[in-house]
Design an enzyme around this catalytic site. Structure first.
Site, PDB file in Angstrom:
ATOM      1  N   GLY A   1       1.287  -1.111   0.080  1.00  0.00           N
ATOM      2  CA  GLY A   1      -0.086  -0.051   0.422  1.00  0.00           C
ATOM      3  C   GLY A   1       1.130   0.986   0.020  1.00  0.00           C
TER       4      GLY A   1
ATOM      5  N   ILE B   1       0.044   5.799   5.134  1.00  0.00           N
ATOM      6  CA  ILE B   1       1.418   5.431   6.254  1.00  0.00           C
ATOM      7  C   ILE B   1       2.020   4.604   5.261  1.00  0.00           C
ATOM      8  CG2 ILE B   1       1.021   3.357   7.678  1.00  0.00           C
ATOM      9  CD1 ILE B   1      -1.981   4.206   8.384  1.00  0.00           C
TER      10      ILE B   1
ATOM     11  N   GLY C   1      -5.024   0.450   4.241  1.00  0.00           N
ATOM     12  CA  GLY C   1      -6.748   1.551   4.683  1.00  0.00           C
ATOM     13  C   GLY C   1      -7.053   0.732   5.445  1.00  0.00           C
TER      14      GLY C   1
ATOM     15  N   HIS D   1       9.139  38.762   4.265  1.00  0.00           N
ATOM     16  CA  HIS D   1      10.665  38.286   3.569  1.00  0.00           C
ATOM     17  C   HIS D   1      11.728  37.778   4.665  1.00  0.00           C
ATOM     18  CE1 HIS D   1      12.841  37.870   0.105  1.00  0.00           C
ATOM     19  NE2 HIS D   1      14.572  38.595   0.432  1.00  0.00           N
TER      20      HIS D   1
HETATM   21  P1  FAD Z   1      -9.845   6.505  17.208  1.00  0.00           P
HETATM   22  O1  FAD Z   1      -8.750   7.313  17.441  1.00  0.00           O
HETATM   23  O2  FAD Z   1      -9.309   5.326  16.332  1.00  0.00           O
HETATM   24  O3  FAD Z   1      -9.773   6.039  18.511  1.00  0.00           O
HETATM   25  C1  FAD Z   1     -11.239   5.478  18.579  1.00  0.00           C
HETATM   26  C2  FAD Z   1     -11.730   5.088  20.112  1.00  0.00           C
HETATM   27  O4  FAD Z   1     -12.414   4.410  20.724  1.00  0.00           O
HETATM   28  C3  FAD Z   1      -9.682   4.615  20.890  1.00  0.00           C
HETATM   29  O5  FAD Z   1      -9.587   4.766  22.513  1.00  0.00           O
HETATM   30  C4  FAD Z   1     -10.771   2.801  21.238  1.00  0.00           C
HETATM   31  O6  FAD Z   1      -9.909   1.704  22.403  1.00  0.00           O
HETATM   32  C5  FAD Z   1     -11.470   3.396  22.068  1.00  0.00           C
HETATM   33  N1  FAD Z   1     -13.296   1.960  21.472  1.00  0.00           N
HETATM   34  C6  FAD Z   1     -13.439   1.403  20.275  1.00  0.00           C
HETATM   35  N2  FAD Z   1     -14.725   0.913  20.106  1.00  0.00           N
HETATM   36  C7  FAD Z   1     -14.458   0.872  22.035  1.00  0.00           C
HETATM   37  C8  FAD Z   1     -15.765   0.253  22.263  1.00  0.00           C
HETATM   38  N3  FAD Z   1     -16.850  -0.701  21.871  1.00  0.00           N
HETATM   39  N4  FAD Z   1     -15.786   0.166  24.418  1.00  0.00           N
HETATM   40  C9  FAD Z   1     -14.937   1.190  24.530  1.00  0.00           C
HETATM   41  N5  FAD Z   1     -14.053   1.861  23.703  1.00  0.00           N
HETATM   42  C10 FAD Z   1     -14.163   1.768  22.108  1.00  0.00           C
HETATM   43  N6  FAD Z   1      -4.851  11.541  11.242  1.00  0.00           N
HETATM   44  C11 FAD Z   1      -4.069  12.707  11.154  1.00  0.00           C
HETATM   45  O7  FAD Z   1      -5.321  13.789  10.850  1.00  0.00           O
HETATM   46  N7  FAD Z   1      -3.098  13.586  11.023  1.00  0.00           N
HETATM   47  C12 FAD Z   1      -2.161  11.994  10.620  1.00  0.00           C
HETATM   48  O8  FAD Z   1      -1.053  12.402  11.266  1.00  0.00           O
HETATM   49  C13 FAD Z   1      -2.462  11.403  11.051  1.00  0.00           C
HETATM   50  N8  FAD Z   1      -1.782  10.101  11.260  1.00  0.00           N
HETATM   51  C14 FAD Z   1      -1.854   8.361  11.536  1.00  0.00           C
HETATM   52  C15 FAD Z   1      -0.774   8.170  11.488  1.00  0.00           C
HETATM   53  C16 FAD Z   1      -1.086   6.698  11.648  1.00  0.00           C
HETATM   54  C17 FAD Z   1      -0.068   5.342  12.526  1.00  0.00           C
HETATM   55  C18 FAD Z   1      -2.655   5.687  12.165  1.00  0.00           C
HETATM   56  C19 FAD Z   1      -2.707   4.501  12.063  1.00  0.00           C
HETATM   57  C20 FAD Z   1      -3.683   6.827  11.781  1.00  0.00           C
HETATM   58  C21 FAD Z   1      -3.280   8.629  11.958  1.00  0.00           C
HETATM   59  N9  FAD Z   1      -3.743   9.251  11.466  1.00  0.00           N
HETATM   60  C22 FAD Z   1      -3.719  10.585  11.463  1.00  0.00           C
HETATM   61  C23 FAD Z   1      -5.849   9.257  11.403  1.00  0.00           C
HETATM   62  C24 FAD Z   1      -6.580   8.864  13.247  1.00  0.00           C
HETATM   63  O9  FAD Z   1      -5.226   8.455  14.182  1.00  0.00           O
HETATM   64  C25 FAD Z   1      -7.880   8.807  13.549  1.00  0.00           C
HETATM   65  O10 FAD Z   1      -8.587   9.326  11.989  1.00  0.00           O
HETATM   66  C26 FAD Z   1      -7.960   9.900  14.399  1.00  0.00           C
HETATM   67  O11 FAD Z   1      -7.684   8.530  15.154  1.00  0.00           O
HETATM   68  C27 FAD Z   1      -9.645   8.867  14.439  1.00  0.00           C
HETATM   69  O12 FAD Z   1     -10.147   9.456  15.590  1.00  0.00           O
HETATM   70  P2  FAD Z   1     -11.829   8.901  16.119  1.00  0.00           P
HETATM   71  O13 FAD Z   1     -11.617   9.347  17.992  1.00  0.00           O
HETATM   72  O14 FAD Z   1     -12.863   8.598  14.973  1.00  0.00           O
HETATM   73  O15 FAD Z   1     -11.218   7.315  16.822  1.00  0.00           O
HETATM   74  P1  NAI Z   2      -4.403   4.886   2.333  1.00  0.00           P
HETATM   75  O1  NAI Z   2      -6.411   4.487   1.813  1.00  0.00           O
HETATM   76  O2  NAI Z   2      -4.196   6.054   2.770  1.00  0.00           O
HETATM   77  O3  NAI Z   2      -3.973   4.018   1.552  1.00  0.00           O
HETATM   78  C1  NAI Z   2      -4.064   2.174   1.004  1.00  0.00           C
HETATM   79  C2  NAI Z   2      -3.374   2.529  -0.291  1.00  0.00           C
HETATM   80  O4  NAI Z   2      -2.805   0.585  -0.266  1.00  0.00           O
HETATM   81  C3  NAI Z   2      -3.384   2.973  -1.619  1.00  0.00           C
HETATM   82  O5  NAI Z   2      -3.016   3.197  -2.376  1.00  0.00           O
HETATM   83  C4  NAI Z   2      -4.553   1.184  -1.813  1.00  0.00           C
HETATM   84  O6  NAI Z   2      -4.578   1.617  -3.722  1.00  0.00           O
HETATM   85  C5  NAI Z   2      -3.646   0.467  -1.133  1.00  0.00           C
HETATM   86  N1  NAI Z   2      -3.690  -1.187  -1.475  1.00  0.00           N
HETATM   87  C6  NAI Z   2      -5.400  -1.326  -1.285  1.00  0.00           C
HETATM   88  N2  NAI Z   2      -5.056  -2.852  -1.065  1.00  0.00           N
HETATM   89  C7  NAI Z   2      -4.212  -3.169  -1.540  1.00  0.00           C
HETATM   90  C8  NAI Z   2      -3.218  -4.418  -1.712  1.00  0.00           C
HETATM   91  N3  NAI Z   2      -3.811  -5.504  -2.089  1.00  0.00           N
HETATM   92  N4  NAI Z   2      -2.088  -4.270  -3.153  1.00  0.00           N
HETATM   93  C9  NAI Z   2      -1.326  -2.923  -2.658  1.00  0.00           C
HETATM   94  N5  NAI Z   2      -1.904  -2.227  -1.903  1.00  0.00           N
HETATM   95  C10 NAI Z   2      -3.124  -2.265  -2.060  1.00  0.00           C
HETATM   96  O7  NAI Z   2      -4.449   3.809   3.861  1.00  0.00           O
HETATM   97  P2  NAI Z   2      -3.330   3.567   4.862  1.00  0.00           P
HETATM   98  O8  NAI Z   2      -2.219   4.122   4.373  1.00  0.00           O
HETATM   99  O9  NAI Z   2      -3.769   2.003   5.118  1.00  0.00           O
HETATM  100  O10 NAI Z   2      -3.823   4.701   6.036  1.00  0.00           O
HETATM  101  C11 NAI Z   2      -5.243   4.665   6.723  1.00  0.00           C
HETATM  102  C12 NAI Z   2      -5.718   6.196   6.643  1.00  0.00           C
HETATM  103  O11 NAI Z   2      -5.133   6.878   7.356  1.00  0.00           O
HETATM  104  C13 NAI Z   2      -5.628   6.605   5.962  1.00  0.00           C
HETATM  105  O12 NAI Z   2      -6.326   7.172   4.809  1.00  0.00           O
HETATM  106  C14 NAI Z   2      -6.045   7.924   6.593  1.00  0.00           C
HETATM  107  O13 NAI Z   2      -7.126   8.805   6.646  1.00  0.00           O
HETATM  108  C15 NAI Z   2      -5.434   8.307   7.765  1.00  0.00           C
HETATM  109  N6  NAI Z   2      -4.073   8.481   7.971  1.00  0.00           N
HETATM  110  C16 NAI Z   2      -3.947   9.941   8.080  1.00  0.00           C
HETATM  111  C17 NAI Z   2      -2.671  10.248   8.300  1.00  0.00           C
HETATM  112  C18 NAI Z   2      -2.298  11.507   7.854  1.00  0.00           C
HETATM  113  O14 NAI Z   2      -3.030  12.580   8.136  1.00  0.00           O
HETATM  114  N7  NAI Z   2      -1.043  12.761   7.263  1.00  0.00           N
HETATM  115  C19 NAI Z   2      -1.349   8.966   8.236  1.00  0.00           C
HETATM  116  C20 NAI Z   2      -1.617   8.358   8.304  1.00  0.00           C
HETATM  117  C21 NAI Z   2      -2.523   7.659   7.872  1.00  0.00           C
END
Ligand code: FAD
Ligand code: NAI
Length: 492
Positions: A198, A202, A288, A466
């Site tokens: 992917g 990420i 994803g 600037h």
């Molecule tokens: P979450 O943060 O997933 O929180 C959900 C919470 O619900 C969790 O704490 C979980 O324990 C709790 N929960 C779930 N089910 C239950 C239940 N039944 N009972 C009690 N608790 C429950 N987004 C950005 O905008 N900028 C970034 O730079 C960015 N970087 C990322 C990097 C990575 C590696 C990843 C994986 C994601 C990144 N994201 C980033 C995406 C971002 O983390 C998510 O969009 C965001 O955390 C979503 O917030 P949320 O509150 O909806 O859910």
């Molecule tokens: P993504 O949706 O950004 O990318 C997944 C990629 O995997 C796509 O390009 C898709 O075509 C590819 N893919 C899917 N199935 C595949 C397969 N079988 N083989 C090869 N490629 C395949 O999802 P990602 O990177 O997992 O991140 C998840 C979400 O977390 C993002 O969509 C974003 O919303 C959030 N996130 C946001 C960040 C930020 O804001 N800087 C940083 C990291 C995550």
């Protein structure tokens, strides 16, 4: 009144914890339930974003960038560092400390706002949902971490359960060699050869981290278009830069199988030349994320009286106010439609808190900024050029390369450009796309401008300090009318 609340929020990620704080500020009796346990089984607030998402990934992106600069680009500044070595454990400890500081910060905000933090897994009972006139008619059951159950009554429920990584059955995780993003944030050694499935956000961010720390990185992407959701020109430019950095991104490549054998991962894939098998030290699956809606409703919830509609892919169906079809039950953040971004969830949390308190607030879904924190960064807001073409909207374009910016030259950050798209008739800015250093910070200027309905001429008539990288935004807006100063343009 014990265990009776005005609002119960399920999930304490950036959507849920922000909603909880705002509800409490507005005088609502608020509880927030979360099941998160860290690697030592301690309950933690902050959800994916703070614990295994935005924050730890940005901490590692920063550390790895400094490491790489010390190893290579400092010499261009005339700074000779004789020997640079990596203490990965120290780097990981710093990341963990940043996470702890922030999660403890939310804990103290919960205390000061008198929000009850209930630690366990919540499910919504169908019982009582039809008693619309009765106060505290909704029931949430919590399976506490000590295995006891607790029943809570409330007037309103906000579902903020977030999302989890999508798993591929043909590449099952073993949490040591084949990992998801969480595993990839905690490797204890730099893998010499790292595969990633992917090339989304990420894949690019974590691929950059490990490439900078010394891994040979190969990214397999199923689609033939790189970053299909970004502006096409900017995506193409970024692909060139990432490739020059040594990220080997293979588009149009289908994963057939991945399995761990003798402490390495055998990856079989298909490309235009046929089937291949390659061996990696680690494989990250980053294809994803899916909404966490499973197990959220008690048995019998979908009985006839219940009208909560679910949409495909497990996303909880909501309207523009984040209301579900059941009165008093809202859903926000990654568990509902829209981009899975922390700031989008937080804004929805703020909106719903205000609506429950009888006030008004809205989320402008057209102006959600996106950022990819590679180096240089990629950031955008509004429409892409291809979206405007498809919609048949006449637009004009202004671009300005950072190579022509004095500040970019001074700080040795000359890669990338600012691109502004505005309406041909009204000049209203419709989209801004930035590839460059600090793009994550620069894009806020575009969001503010677009929220105020600014034209590119409005920006062109403003004064920018600037030398700054922001001047590239000013010059790109001048370029829309062919009047950029520091590049040669044909007058429009
Ligand atoms: P979450 O943060 O997933 O929180 C959900 C919470 O619900 C969790 O704490 C979980 O324990 C709790 N929960 C779930 N089910 C239950 C239940 N039944 N009972 C009690 N608790 C429950 N987004 C950005 O905008 N900028 C970034 O730079 C960015 N970087 C990322 C990097 C990575 C590696 C990843 C994986 C994601 C990144 N994201 C980033 C995406 C971002 O983390 C998510 O969009 C965001 O955390 C979503 O917030 P949320 O509150 O909806 O859910
Ligand atoms: P993504 O949706 O950004 O990318 C997944 C990629 O995997 C796509 O390009 C898709 O075509 C590819 N893919 C899917 N199935 C595949 C397969 N079988 N083989 C090869 N490629 C395949 O999802 P990602 O990177 O997992 O991140 C998840 C979400 O977390 C993002 O969509 C974003 O919303 C959030 N996130 C946001 C960040 C930020 O804001 N800087 C940083 C990291 C995550």
């Amino acid at each position: 009144m014990k265990n009776n609340y005005d609002v119960v929020i399920i999930g304490a990620g950036p959507a849920g914890y922000v909603a909880a704080i705002r509800c409490a500020q507005l005088g609502l009796k608020t509880a927030c339930i979360d099941k998160w346990l860290d690697k030592n089984n301690n309950p933690r607030l902050g959800g994916t974003c703070l614990n295994v998402g935005c924050i730890p990934s940005k901490a590692l992106l920063e550390s790895s960038e400094i490491y790489q600069q010390s190893e290579s680009s400092l010499t261009q500044h005339g700074i000779i560092v004789d020997s640079v070595s990596l203490n990965l454990k120290q780097m990981m400890d710093r990341k963990d400390n940043v996470v702890n500081t922030l999660t403890f910060g939310i804990e103290s905000l919960f205390k000061s706002n008198k929000i009850d933090w209930i630690q366990g897994k919540a499910s919504i009972e169908s019982n009582g949902l039809d008693k619309k006139d009765e106060q505290f008619s909704k029931v949430v059951m919590v399976q506490l971490h000590n295995n006891e159950t607790k029943s809570i009554k409330t007037n309103n429920i906000i579902i903020a359960t977030g999302s989890s990584p999508v798993n591929l059955p043909i590449a099952p995780l073993d949490d040591e060699y084949i990992v998801d993003s969480t595993g990839a944030l905690s490797f204890d050694k730099v893998p010499p050869k790292l595969g990633i499935i992917g090339s989304g956000v990420i894949g690019l961010e974590l691929g950059s981290v490990w490439k900078r720390l010394g891994s040979e990185v190969k990214i397999f992407e199923a689609q033939d278009t790189f970053l299909a959701f970004a502006d096409e020109f900017i995506a193409k430019e970024s692909l060139k830069l990432y490739s020059n950095q040594g990220l080997n991104i293979k588009l149009n490549t289908r994963l057939l199988k991945a399995e761990t054998k003798k402490k390495s991962v055998h990856v079989t894939y298909k490309d235009t030349e046929g089937d291949h098998t390659e061996i990696f030290d680690k494989l990250i699956i980053a294809v994803g994320r899916h909404s966490n809606s499973e197990g959220l409703f008690s048995d019998g919830f979908y009985a006839e009286e219940s009208t909560l509609e679910m949409v495909e892919g497990g996303l909880i169906h909501v309207n523009e106010k984040c209301e579900t079809s059941l009165p008093g039950i809202y859903a926000i953040g990654d568990t509902v439609r829209g981009p899975m971004l922390a700031h989008k969830g937080s804004e929805e949390g703020l909106m719903v808190a205000e609506l429950i308190a009888g006030n008004y607030r809205h989320v402008n879904y057209d102006l959600i900024p996106s950022v990819i924190y590679t180096h240089p960064e990629l950031a955008w807001v509004g429409k892409t050029e291809q979206a405007l073409s498809t919609a048949g909207i006449d637009y004009q374009v202004g671009t300005f390369p950072f190579a022509a910016s004095g500040r970019a030259q001074a700080v040795n950050e000359t890669n990338g450009l600012v691109k502004i798209l505005s309406d041909s008739k009204t000049d209203k800015i419709l989209g801004v796309h930035i590839l460059g250093s600090q793009a994550s910070e620069l894009i806020a200027q575009a969001v503010i401008a677009m929220e105020f309905g600014s034209s590119s001429e409005d920006i062109a008539l403003m004064m920018f300090a600037h030398p700054t990288l922001s001047e590239a935004f000013h010059e790109a807006s001048l370029a829309v009318s062919g009047n950029a100063l520091h590049i040669t343009q044909r007058k429009k």
